[in-house]
Design a protein around this motif. Structure first.
Motif, mmCIF file in Angstrom:
data_model
loop_
_atom_site.group_PDB
_atom_site.id
_atom_site.type_symbol
_atom_site.label_atom_id
_atom_site.label_comp_id
_atom_site.label_asym_id
_atom_site.label_seq_id
_atom_site.Cartn_x
_atom_site.Cartn_y
_atom_site.Cartn_z
ATOM 1 N N LYS A 142 -4.911 -16.575 1.415
ATOM 2 C CA LYS A 142 -4.991 -15.130 1.624
ATOM 3 C C LYS A 142 -4.839 -14.339 0.325
ATOM 4 N N LEU A 143 -3.875 -14.720 -0.504
ATOM 5 C CA LEU A 143 -3.603 -13.941 -1.703
ATOM 6 C C LEU A 143 -4.626 -14.173 -2.811
ATOM 7 N N THR A 144 -5.530 -15.140 -2.606
ATOM 8 C CA THR A 144 -6.601 -15.338 -3.579
ATOM 9 C C THR A 144 -7.499 -14.107 -3.657
ATOM 10 N N GLU A 145 -7.542 -13.327 -2.591
ATOM 11 C CA GLU A 145 -8.376 -12.132 -2.555
ATOM 12 C C GLU A 145 -7.958 -11.102 -3.599
ATOM 13 N N LEU A 146 -6.732 -11.213 -4.104
ATOM 14 C CA LEU A 146 -6.256 -10.260 -5.103
ATOM 15 C C LEU A 146 -6.896 -10.479 -6.467
ATOM 16 N N ALA A 147 -7.647 -11.581 -6.617
ATOM 17 C CA ALA A 147 -8.241 -11.897 -7.914
ATOM 18 C C ALA A 147 -9.410 -10.993 -8.265
ATOM 19 N N THR A 148 -9.917 -10.217 -7.315
ATOM 20 C CA THR A 148 -11.015 -9.290 -7.590
ATOM 21 C C THR A 148 -10.746 -7.953 -6.911
ATOM 22 N N GLY A 149 -11.322 -6.881 -7.474
ATOM 23 C CA GLY A 149 -11.228 -5.569 -6.848
ATOM 24 C C GLY A 149 -9.902 -4.875 -7.091
ATOM 25 N N SER A 150 -9.683 -3.795 -6.343
ATOM 26 C CA SER A 150 -8.456 -2.992 -6.460
ATOM 27 C C SER A 150 -7.630 -3.125 -5.193
ATOM 28 N N HIS A 151 -6.329 -3.226 -5.376
ATOM 29 C CA HIS A 151 -5.433 -3.422 -4.244
ATOM 30 C C HIS A 151 -4.134 -2.655 -4.468
ATOM 31 N N THR A 152 -3.548 -2.206 -3.376
ATOM 32 C CA THR A 152 -2.249 -1.548 -3.413
ATOM 33 C C THR A 152 -1.230 -2.476 -2.778
ATOM 34 N N LEU A 153 -0.138 -2.725 -3.491
ATOM 35 C CA LEU A 153 0.910 -3.619 -3.024
ATOM 36 C C LEU A 153 2.215 -2.853 -2.889
#
Length: 423
Positions: free
Chosen positions: A114-125
């Motif tokens: 699931k957290l592999t998706e953070l490798a691209t794009g913009s995200h708010t954590l």
């Protein structure tokens, strides 16, 4: 992969634990090169802070003992590649680890994919930490939320979109089945991040500070405000020519020494390749209820042990399943590093078919038309080595030659061609 904590030692007698917030950013490992410490006085800026040298600022970071905080982090990764979304997670979690939501026994809440998706794009954590035994990381979406919670012996992950949960028991000092320090997806080593995966913002800085030498300059590039707090800007630049890295900037909290923001900009200009930092931060102790989790009635719960016992999808392979002769056949024994520091280039022998595909010649598994399309995605180059194709991102370039070699690094195309000629 959950938020992790590790021991931060100043000397043999003084060891303190510091919290790590795990955000997968693979390109930083390439950019973190050999570093030399060059003292430089801080320039004037806003806010007005006392002058400090780069060495003093690095020491301030090393002495930081922040263990309790909460806040919001914005992370953006722009390699110039299309966002892979869940496909990236499926490839990482399902193809190699035998997990993934499309396989029997898999779970969409499994942090391994699931957290592999953070490798691209913009995200708010949204992050929170209370010492080494309690951390929480939530990935916020427009209509859903994904959270990983580490509370004592338990690691929970919950995906509100699918209403699925993942649970693992924390075992102190455990290692993955293949003997590495990384997690095998079971949660047995949830406190230790996989090797080569830095975190944000502090662990990103630690990755860079591990190396030392004369290939990099350090300076204090003024001051700024991050998440409403006064900060110094530590700027790191390559001294070597030929690197695609322009600069790494770390904004350091003036009071606590905690890195609040990390930014990596390419030599070619434009937006940052990696930009990760707090937009809100509070160093007070989070409420104990922050780390509580209990699945609701009807939520599908997958235990880590169930994933380990579940049959793997046909064709999926765990690293430990590969025999030594198969690794040699794949060329892994032939890995060679050319140069040093920011201009290091990895040279690797590939199967001969790979070179043919790069040249558009096709193979038994791929017709020439498809291979030509693949090669068209890169730039054709020639040199003393022969011919090949360079595949480029905004930071990392890879040259695949017709004779089945690959040259990769955070360097220019010309540097790759030069390395191939020398090889």
């Amino acid at each position: 992969m959950a938020p992790y904590a590790s021991e931060d030692s100043e000397s043999g007698a003084r060891r303190r634990k510091a919290v790590r917030y795990a955000v997968p950013v693979a390109v930083v490992g390439v950019a973190a090169a050999t570093i030399g410490l060059v003292p430089a006085l801080a320039s004037s800026g806003d806010p007005d802070l006392p002058d400090i040298t780069a060495r003093q600022l690095i020491e301030k970071i090393a002495k930081s003992d922040t263990e309790q905080l909460s806040g919001t982090v914005k992370i953006s990764t722009d390699l110039g590649l299309p966002s892979l979304g869940g496909a990236a997670g499926g490839a990482a979690g399902g193809g190699l680890m035998g997990g993934g939501e499309h396989e029997g026994g898999g779970s969409s809440a499994d942090p391994q994919s699931k957290l592999t998706e953070l490798a691209t794009g913009s995200h708010t954590l949204r992050v929170a930490a209370d010492g080494p035994d309690r951390q929480k990381l939530s990935v916020l979406d427009d209509t859903s939320e994904y959270s990983v919670i580490h509370n004592g012996d338990d690691v929970w992950a919950y995906d509100s979109k699918s209403d699925e949960a993942y649970h693992a028991k924390q075992k102190q000092g455990a290692h993955s089945e293949d003997g590495t320090d990384g997690s095998d997806g079971s949660g047995d080593d949830a406190k230790k991040a996989p090797k080569g995966v830095p975190a944000t913002p502090k662990e990103l800085t630690d990755e860079i500070l591990k190396a030392g030498g004369d290939t990099t300059s350090f300076s204090v590039d003024g001051t700024s405000q991050v998440a409403g707090r006064d900060a110094y800007r530590l700027q790191i630049k390559p001294k070597q020519s030929g690197s695609t890295v322009g600069a790494v900037t770390v904004s350091v909290d003036a009071k606590t020494g905690t890195p609040l923001k990390f930014s990596l900009t390419p030599a070619g200009g434009g937006a940052a390749v990696v930009d990760a930092g707090f937009t809100k931060v509070d160093f007070a102790k989070p409420a104990a209820s922050t780390f509580d989790f209990k699945p609701s009635k009807g939520t599908k719960v997958t235990e880590a042990d169930e994933l380990k016992k579940a049959p793997r999808h046909e064709g999926s392979v765990k690293p430990k399943d590969l025999k030594a002769d198969e690794l040699k056949a794949g060329g892994l024994d032939d890995l060679n590093v050319i140069g040093k520091g920011w201009t290091s280039i990895a040279e690797l022998k590939l199967p001969k078919e790979a070179g043919g595909l790069a040249a558009g010649k096709g193979s038994a598994d791929m017709p020439p038309e498809a291979s030509k399309f693949l090669s068209s995605l890169g730039d054709q180059v020639k040199g003393e080595f022969g011919s090949g194709t360079v595949y480029s991102t905004r930071l990392v370039n890879v040259l695949v030659t017709e004779d089945g070699k690959a040259y990769a690094g955070a360097v220019t195309k010309d540097a790759l061609v030069k390395a191939a000629n020398a090889g």
